[in-house]
Design an enzyme around this catalytic site. Sequence first.
Site, PDB file in Angstrom:
ATOM      1  N   LYS A 119      25.764  54.402  30.593  1.00 45.56           N
ATOM      2  CA  LYS A 119      24.392  53.907  30.779  1.00 45.56           C
ATOM      3  C   LYS A 119      23.414  55.064  30.899  1.00 45.56           C
ATOM      4  O   LYS A 119      22.294  54.986  30.399  1.00 45.56           O
ATOM      5  CB  LYS A 119      24.298  53.013  32.023  1.00 45.56           C
ATOM      6  N   LYS A 202      31.754  46.837  23.236  1.00 49.91           N
ATOM      7  CA  LYS A 202      31.707  45.646  24.100  1.00 49.91           C
ATOM      8  C   LYS A 202      30.483  44.786  23.761  1.00 49.91           C
ATOM      9  O   LYS A 202      29.409  45.312  23.510  1.00 49.91           O
ATOM     10  CB  LYS A 202      31.615  46.117  25.564  1.00 49.91           C
ATOM     11  N   LYS A 205      24.977  41.969  27.307  1.00 53.27           N
ATOM     12  CA  LYS A 205      23.754  41.157  27.369  1.00 53.27           C
ATOM     13  C   LYS A 205      22.494  42.021  27.306  1.00 53.27           C
ATOM     14  O   LYS A 205      21.410  41.510  27.100  1.00 53.27           O
ATOM     15  CB  LYS A 205      23.754  40.246  28.596  1.00 53.27           C
TER      16      LYS A 205
HETATM   17  P1  TYM Z   1      27.744  42.249  34.380  1.00 53.90           P
HETATM   18  O1  TYM Z   1      26.502  41.572  34.815  1.00 53.90           O
HETATM   19  O2  TYM Z   1      27.636  43.344  33.381  1.00 53.90           O
HETATM   20  O3  TYM Z   1      28.761  41.208  33.793  1.00 53.90           O
HETATM   21  C1  TYM Z   1      29.106  40.052  34.513  1.00 53.90           C
HETATM   22  C2  TYM Z   1      30.563  39.702  34.295  1.00 53.90           C
HETATM   23  O4  TYM Z   1      30.822  39.490  32.903  1.00 53.90           O
HETATM   24  C3  TYM Z   1      31.915  40.302  32.497  1.00 53.90           C
HETATM   25  N1  TYM Z   1      31.676  40.741  31.116  1.00 53.90           N
HETATM   26  C4  TYM Z   1      32.536  40.559  30.107  1.00 53.90           C
HETATM   27  N2  TYM Z   1      33.743  39.983  30.052  1.00 53.90           N
HETATM   28  C5  TYM Z   1      34.355  39.960  28.841  1.00 53.90           C
HETATM   29  N3  TYM Z   1      33.829  40.474  27.704  1.00 53.90           N
HETATM   30  C6  TYM Z   1      32.603  41.065  27.730  1.00 53.90           C
HETATM   31  N4  TYM Z   1      32.077  41.557  26.608  1.00 53.90           N
HETATM   32  C7  TYM Z   1      31.904  41.123  28.973  1.00 53.90           C
HETATM   33  N5  TYM Z   1      30.700  41.620  29.332  1.00 53.90           N
HETATM   34  C8  TYM Z   1      30.580  41.382  30.650  1.00 53.90           C
HETATM   35  C9  TYM Z   1      31.920  41.475  33.459  1.00 53.90           C
HETATM   36  O5  TYM Z   1      33.196  42.082  33.517  1.00 53.90           O
HETATM   37  C10 TYM Z   1      31.529  40.804  34.745  1.00 53.90           C
HETATM   38  O6  TYM Z   1      32.642  40.209  35.364  1.00 53.90           O
HETATM   39  N6  TYM Z   1      28.909  45.320  38.106  1.00 53.90           N
HETATM   40  C11 TYM Z   1      28.944  43.954  37.666  1.00 53.90           C
HETATM   41  C12 TYM Z   1      28.199  43.008  38.589  1.00 53.90           C
HETATM   42  C13 TYM Z   1      28.613  43.025  40.018  1.00 53.90           C
HETATM   43  C14 TYM Z   1      29.808  42.502  40.567  1.00 53.90           C
HETATM   44  C15 TYM Z   1      29.693  42.697  41.966  1.00 53.90           C
HETATM   45  C16 TYM Z   1      30.926  41.905  39.997  1.00 53.90           C
HETATM   46  C17 TYM Z   1      27.871  43.505  41.068  1.00 53.90           C
HETATM   47  N7  TYM Z   1      28.521  43.287  42.233  1.00 53.90           N
HETATM   48  C18 TYM Z   1      30.737  42.291  42.827  1.00 53.90           C
HETATM   49  C19 TYM Z   1      31.957  41.514  40.863  1.00 53.90           C
HETATM   50  C20 TYM Z   1      31.853  41.696  42.256  1.00 53.90           C
HETATM   51  C21 TYM Z   1      28.288  43.856  36.320  1.00 53.90           C
HETATM   52  O7  TYM Z   1      27.504  44.650  35.926  1.00 53.90           O
HETATM   53  O8  TYM Z   1      28.572  42.747  35.640  1.00 53.90           O
END
Ligand code: TYM
Length: 343
Positions: A119, A202, A205
Amino acid sequence: MSNNGSKKRKRVLSGVQPSGNLTIGNYLGALKQWAREQHNFESFFCVVDLHAITVPFDPDELRTKTREVAALYMASGIDPEISTIFVQSHLPAHSELSWLLNCLTPLGWLNRMTQFKDKAAKQQAESVSSGLLNYPVLMAADILLYQADAVPVGDDQRQHLELTRDVAQRFNHMFGDTFTVPEAMIPPSGARIKALDEPTAKMSKSQVDSEYHAAYLLDPPNRIKKKIMRAVTDSGRDIEFSTDPERAGVNNLLEIYQAFTEKSSEEVLADFADARGYGDLKKRVVEVVNEGLTPIQQRYNDLTSEAGYVDEILAKGAERAAEVANATLELVRERMGFLKAHV
Ligand code: TYM
């Protein structure tokens, strides 16, 4: 009222950042398994708005997306009668624990995080915030406040979960057993959905510069069709799972099909035994994706047509989450040697 001390069932906590439009990757990697696991675990699902400000953001969009993500949790089958749905910033405990843990986390651990490096590389060096570096510690605070046993996430969060475990173990070692050390819970299929237009990257969003990168949960059926029919494949004809990067496009389409249908790999391949090339494969993927998304979109429209409904759920969720989070924070403060504010 239950709190940390009287935890009856095993717990899960997870979250999604309200940045950009949620993709089928977010659904298959996270939301779909949350909806299933809420019946097996005491569940906490937060909209992690404090994480969304670690990169440049727009306040109006943050507001809109925070509600949208909460509504999509419910539309994806997360039942607010069963699970606690809340907004991270509604609980000051998240920011506070994050600070406390930051002071115990070696900088070297954070510098190693690949998501930070990726990032940061996308921004001008001088505009990379220190929040982006500290992001995984806030995530550790989210998880540890709820004494979560398991964290259902996609594969890209594996390293952040490892860091969370390291932070928890370090704290427990320094101040006595305080935190549950959580496990990552990564689904067998759908944990690594790739971009439709670049199947070695990947699906994300926040990649807004390409219209054909991601299929969004709120895309209408004709847009899903257009995006999937245009997905990058290869010049071959064989429809099979493959780890060869040259064949990543077909593999990704099969994985999307498998994750939506919940079929075994053999069943998936049997479904395509009579397919005449990649055009047929894509058409069937379009069908299962739209079959999966239509009910979500209908529920989303129903939920959001009722003014104030989502905010009401979030207010109740914050109350319930606070019972658990504040109890953990109190224990942490005491263990670390902070005086109580009152006598
Ligand atoms: P974020 O917002 O990027 O994504 C949310 C969730 O979606 C999953 N994900 C995917 N799974 C499969 N294929 C993909 N292409 C894909 N893109 C995203 C992510 O693995 C995630 O589960 N750091 C985290 C948010 C967070 C969090 C937490 C998660 C903050 N605090 C505590 C768990 C527990 C994040 O940026 O997710």
